[in-house]
Design a protein around this motif. Structure first.
Motif, PDB file in Angstrom:
ATOM      1  N   LYS B 144       0.839  -1.193   0.000  1.00 20.64           N
ATOM      2  CA  LYS B 144       0.000   0.000   0.000  1.00 20.64           C
ATOM      3  C   LYS B 144       0.876   1.246   0.000  1.00 20.64           C
ATOM      4  O   LYS B 144       1.738   1.400   0.858  1.00 20.64           O
ATOM      5  CB  LYS B 144      -0.890   0.024   1.248  1.00 20.64           C
ATOM      6  CG  LYS B 144      -1.805  -1.187   1.373  1.00 20.64           C
ATOM      7  CD  LYS B 144      -2.576  -1.177   2.701  1.00 20.64           C
ATOM      8  CE  LYS B 144      -3.540  -2.366   2.752  1.00 20.64           C
ATOM      9  NZ  LYS B 144      -4.321  -2.397   4.002  1.00 20.64           N
ATOM     10  N   LEU B 145       0.619   2.128  -0.944  1.00 21.67           N
ATOM     11  CA  LEU B 145       1.298   3.422  -0.962  1.00 21.67           C
ATOM     12  C   LEU B 145       0.858   4.235   0.243  1.00 21.67           C
ATOM     13  O   LEU B 145      -0.310   4.179   0.642  1.00 21.67           O
ATOM     14  CB  LEU B 145       0.927   4.207  -2.222  1.00 21.67           C
ATOM     15  CG  LEU B 145       1.787   4.035  -3.469  1.00 21.67           C
ATOM     16  CD1 LEU B 145       1.395   5.073  -4.503  1.00 21.67           C
ATOM     17  CD2 LEU B 145       3.275   4.168  -3.144  1.00 21.67           C
ATOM     18  N   TYR B 146       1.767   4.993   0.813  1.00 21.49           N
ATOM     19  CA  TYR B 146       1.386   5.960   1.840  1.00 21.49           C
ATOM     20  C   TYR B 146       0.399   6.944   1.226  1.00 21.49           C
ATOM     21  O   TYR B 146       0.578   7.400   0.097  1.00 21.49           O
ATOM     22  CB  TYR B 146       2.617   6.733   2.308  1.00 21.49           C
ATOM     23  CG  TYR B 146       3.257   6.103   3.503  1.00 21.49           C
ATOM     24  CD1 TYR B 146       3.713   4.792   3.433  1.00 21.49           C
ATOM     25  CD2 TYR B 146       3.392   6.804   4.694  1.00 21.49           C
ATOM     26  CE1 TYR B 146       4.303   4.205   4.534  1.00 21.49           C
ATOM     27  CE2 TYR B 146       3.979   6.219   5.791  1.00 21.49           C
ATOM     28  CZ  TYR B 146       4.434   4.914   5.712  1.00 21.49           C
ATOM     29  OH  TYR B 146       5.010   4.339   6.805  1.00 21.49           O
ATOM     30  N   TYR B 154      -2.774   0.225  -4.360  1.00 15.15           N
ATOM     31  CA  TYR B 154      -2.453  -1.031  -3.699  1.00 15.15           C
ATOM     32  C   TYR B 154      -2.058  -2.046  -4.771  1.00 15.15           C
ATOM     33  O   TYR B 154      -2.533  -1.972  -5.896  1.00 15.15           O
ATOM     34  CB  TYR B 154      -3.708  -1.608  -3.007  1.00 15.15           C
ATOM     35  CG  TYR B 154      -4.207  -0.895  -1.800  1.00 15.15           C
ATOM     36  CD1 TYR B 154      -3.832   0.406  -1.490  1.00 15.15           C
ATOM     37  CD2 TYR B 154      -5.124  -1.535  -0.951  1.00 15.15           C
ATOM     38  CE1 TYR B 154      -4.337   1.043  -0.372  1.00 15.15           C
ATOM     39  CE2 TYR B 154      -5.625  -0.889   0.169  1.00 15.15           C
ATOM     40  CZ  TYR B 154      -5.232   0.397   0.456  1.00 15.15           C
ATOM     41  OH  TYR B 154      -5.739   1.029   1.557  1.00 15.15           O
ATOM     42  N   PHE B 172       7.319   2.008  -7.487  1.00 18.68           N
ATOM     43  CA  PHE B 172       7.163   2.294  -6.058  1.00 18.68           C
ATOM     44  C   PHE B 172       8.522   2.614  -5.415  1.00 18.68           C
ATOM     45  O   PHE B 172       8.573   2.999  -4.252  1.00 18.68           O
ATOM     46  CB  PHE B 172       6.560   1.078  -5.333  1.00 18.68           C
ATOM     47  CG  PHE B 172       5.050   1.062  -5.292  1.00 18.68           C
ATOM     48  CD1 PHE B 172       4.300   1.465  -6.388  1.00 18.68           C
ATOM     49  CD2 PHE B 172       4.365   0.644  -4.148  1.00 18.68           C
ATOM     50  CE1 PHE B 172       2.906   1.429  -6.357  1.00 18.68           C
ATOM     51  CE2 PHE B 172       2.976   0.617  -4.104  1.00 18.68           C
ATOM     52  CZ  PHE B 172       2.246   1.005  -5.203  1.00 18.68           C
ATOM     53  N   LYS B 175       8.934   5.856  -3.657  1.00 17.19           N
ATOM     54  CA  LYS B 175       7.790   6.293  -2.864  1.00 17.19           C
ATOM     55  C   LYS B 175       7.805   5.608  -1.503  1.00 17.19           C
ATOM     56  O   LYS B 175       8.494   4.610  -1.294  1.00 17.19           O
ATOM     57  CB  LYS B 175       6.502   5.968  -3.615  1.00 17.19           C
ATOM     58  CG  LYS B 175       6.374   6.804  -4.899  1.00 17.19           C
ATOM     59  CD  LYS B 175       5.196   6.345  -5.720  1.00 17.19           C
ATOM     60  CE  LYS B 175       5.201   7.004  -7.088  1.00 17.19           C
ATOM     61  NZ  LYS B 175       4.460   6.212  -8.083  1.00 17.19           N
ATOM     62  N   TYR B 177       5.998   3.228   0.938  1.00 11.60           N
ATOM     63  CA  TYR B 177       4.970   2.186   0.869  1.00 11.60           C
ATOM     64  C   TYR B 177       5.071   1.289   2.094  1.00 11.60           C
ATOM     65  O   TYR B 177       6.029   1.368   2.870  1.00 11.60           O
ATOM     66  CB  TYR B 177       5.072   1.377  -0.431  1.00 11.60           C
ATOM     67  CG  TYR B 177       6.422   0.746  -0.660  1.00 11.60           C
ATOM     68  CD1 TYR B 177       6.734  -0.479  -0.086  1.00 11.60           C
ATOM     69  CD2 TYR B 177       7.381   1.366  -1.458  1.00 11.60           C
ATOM     70  CE1 TYR B 177       7.970  -1.063  -0.290  1.00 11.60           C
ATOM     71  CE2 TYR B 177       8.628   0.791  -1.665  1.00 11.60           C
ATOM     72  CZ  TYR B 177       8.914  -0.427  -1.078  1.00 11.60           C
ATOM     73  OH  TYR B 177      10.128  -1.012  -1.264  1.00 11.60           O
TER      74      TYR B 177
END
Lengths: 343, 343, 343
Positions: B144-146, B154, B172, B175, B177
């Motif tokens: 899951k991405l923040y 997701y 990702f 990023k 996650y």
């Protein structure tokens, strides 16, 4: 159309199936006399409901027209539903000479997949690609027989090769069929009511159809599916209630408004009257794709005999689509505007 | 917090989206004036509802703060919902100077996946394993991405190898996650209300989210899926109503009680106020795994505009979560305890 | 059966689980005193509900019989539900000496898969093929342990070979099990009430069970399933509300009528009393296959605490199955016919 006077008592009548219970319950709640037309195998069942004042038994539904004199004497208004075509045959609604709720001309367009697609395209709804040539197919498709009802007579194919094989396998060669892009997303059915008296659309409820066997497939693990290949079928046997993300509701209203506006151009001057349903797929980027329209009360409204989360927002009382129809008729009688909602 | 007097008339206000209709309908049912803040594309839609006394049009939701003087003059109380973060940005709630229902400090913890996980762990809820290192992954995971909202951002991976591939594929790398064990079971969303006045939790309803495209996957036979591989997405577009096995309800209450109690330790002295939702997976041995918490009214409560099977057990009248909020505010006004529920 | 006089005040009592809340809420709505029998881990939860006049705490449910004197003094009538067998053990209902709603003899037949199958066969319902020999298996099957409750203790096999393997794997060899054809379709659970006073069946509601993990399987793409093979389990943890295509309702009533009529022959003279549920699969050609019968109130009725779309058709007030039971008892008291509905 028969001219009726305000001080007459009217009887709401329909064929005993589909959403008959909802329609007649709603009619009774709005103060009408009610009458169901039932074949012998159904009279016992419909006899259970006190809001049905009279059940007229009939040999087959195709003999409906022979009752018209009798029904005229009761000042009957016919409220059609999604099984009228199946029971009366194509064009069967047009032959009804009794006052009829709705616009029969809309049904011709709804009943022809090409005209329907054309209508929705003119209304500027998002539509799945329609393929006129097998050669053009470049992604998964769903193939629908003309006149297929309730989701039977559909199949899916993942590509051109499988499409060709399945057309043969299911003997579609000599039949009329429609090839539509298979939109990857989730099905959502939007139930609306357009009131010609108030010139306004209301969202009456939302459902997701329950289809056999396709909604049972996911319960079979992939290894079983691969060892025992199944062709999905799409026969609708029921409905689930759902609500939609509120941020999608304005879009849902805009779609309905566009459909109603374009119906007035395509079938002037009245266009669409009363209940209709946009059958959509919602994709991961929250786009609606409209895969079909139904221009009469749909069976999914049976979920909301006592109102839906949406009608609870507008009405201080339980309001089914069946009752909403009766309310529109009652108001039209009071305002002497019955001709605006009957055909 | 602005001090308000009992004899003043209050206006409940919120942003026009998410569960605004439910909140303002509930406020009106409890006797409040109501006001929706809407962007121009939404004013027409929200204008359909008689329980909304006023719609204030705004260019963008980020300009909300410029309305504060105007709203103060109406004795406005802001009721936030799950779209406030999306519309006002991270930290946007904190900048609101109007009386605000709930505890803003809870949102900081909710908004940070690590702090949230820590809180739920301290509350001794059953949690999916959280992986801080890719190397540790030993079973299927969901990533899951923040800041991912409504289930977008997701993806799932069956093992370490696929995880590494997909992290690259979906970019990702740069990023923030969160890697969580994928619990095999079924999703169940528990909607609660914690009343600081009564110091009691109520279960308001239960739903199952409707997510596109993942809830459409099962309708595609395995052979089609293997020929046309699809990445599941988890965008929430609606909700299904469900009820839970009664023998699981005491456990559902215990979980909520533990979350409320620990919130008072972590964010003293008030802790959690009002509606919240535990998002769980139930496994075949009937264990709840809590995968997430939402600390405001969730969209699933829109199913229960007219009450749920659970609120029907406590209340002699239809009680939505929106109305429950308004009821808490009304009682706090009467008891001169508004400071206990506002921030 | 204890003889009771019309002018006595009765207390409706049941074990605190399953559908206890619905039963006691319904009893209170019909004017009865109410009493829940709860173990210590449940008293706090059940204490939340005002319609429960008294909670009697008990060490284990098996000690229920020790309360009988105390309950007799309250003129208690026991309303059983689907967890009585799990809590009191097989034959546990029979040992209850208090007035008991329903016919205990039906439970013996329901509890034995072979006798149950025989009963449904005599009632001429469509049934999945039952295999007495592994060698006969010629299509996918579902295997159910005797006494398996709530869907646990089931597995599926695609053919004879896999069946043999799985029987070994799950150690079914020394146990009693039942091999049933796996019908390809969608599950539909029909909740009925048979009134001995009115000699009539009512459809109270319809649901679809929510089973873990089988209802989560479809959310896992086929490639993940094949890389991480999962055995489906069928543990019921909740229920979804649904409505059925109206054209299937007459058939749904006929099935119920046949079951009630044959129950009077098999368990003369009373047969089935009160709530029961036909658990069916509907195939693409719209045939019902009855896979099981439950002869007491089922948990799916908890969806309809405030009535279902079906009870909304018959009753001018919210009518749950729990309330329907209490209504039958109240009418039997008034008509001095309690002996017709109690055992």
């Amino acid at each position: 159309m028969v001219i009726m006077q305000e001080d007459m008592n009217y009887t709401i009548t329909t064929l005993a199936s589909h959403s008959c219970l909802q329609i007649l319950k709603g009619a009774k709640d709005e103060g009408f006399a009610t009458c169901a037309i039932a074949t012998s195998d159904k009279t016992a069942f419909y006899g259970n409901f006190k809001f049905i004042d009279e059940i007229i038994q009939i040999e087959t539904y195709s003999r409906f027209y022979s009752l018209e004199e009798k029904l005229k004497a009761k000042n009957a208004i016919v409220v059609p539903h999604g099984s009228f075509v199946a029971y009366l045959g194509e064009g069967g609604d047009e032959k009804i000479s009794l006052p009829y709720f709705g616009n029969k001309k809309v049904l011709k367009i709804e009943g022809d997949r090409v005209l329907q697609h054309e209508w929705l395209r003119k209304a500027k709804l998002n539509l799945p690609k329609a393929y006129s040539q097998i050669e053009e197919v470049d992604k998964p498709v769903i193939v629908k027989l003309y006149g297929a009802k309730g989701g039977s007579g559909y199949f899916t194919a993942v590509n051109k090769k499988q499409l060709t094989e399945k057309l043969k396998k299911f003997h579609f060669q000599d039949k009329k069929y429609f090839i539509q892009e298979y939109i990857i997303g989730v099905p959502v059915y939007l139930q609306y009511f357009y009131s010609p008296l108030q010139q306004k659309v209301e969202l009456m409820g939302i459902d997701r159809r329950y289809e056999t066997n396709v909604d049972g497939l996911g319960r079979l693990p992939s290894d079983i599916q691969l060892n025992y290949p199944l062709e999905p079928s799409y026969t609708v046997i029921g409905n689930f209630p759902i609500v939609l993300r509120e941020s999608l509701l304005p879009k849902a209203y805009q779609m309905a408004d566009k459909v109603v506006a374009s119906s007035k151009k395509i079938i002037p001057p009245k266009g669409l009257i009363g209940p209709f349903c946009l059958e959509t797929i919602i994709t991961p980027n929250q786009e609606f794709y409209c895969i079909e329209i139904s221009c009469r009360i749909v069976a999914g409204t049976n979920l909301y005999i006592n109102g839906s989360p949406y009608t609870d927002l507008y009405y201080g009382q339980p309001m089914s689509t069946g009752r909403r129809i009766a309310k529109e008729i009652r108001e039209a009688i009071t305002q002497r505007r019955l001709d605006e909602i009957l055909d």
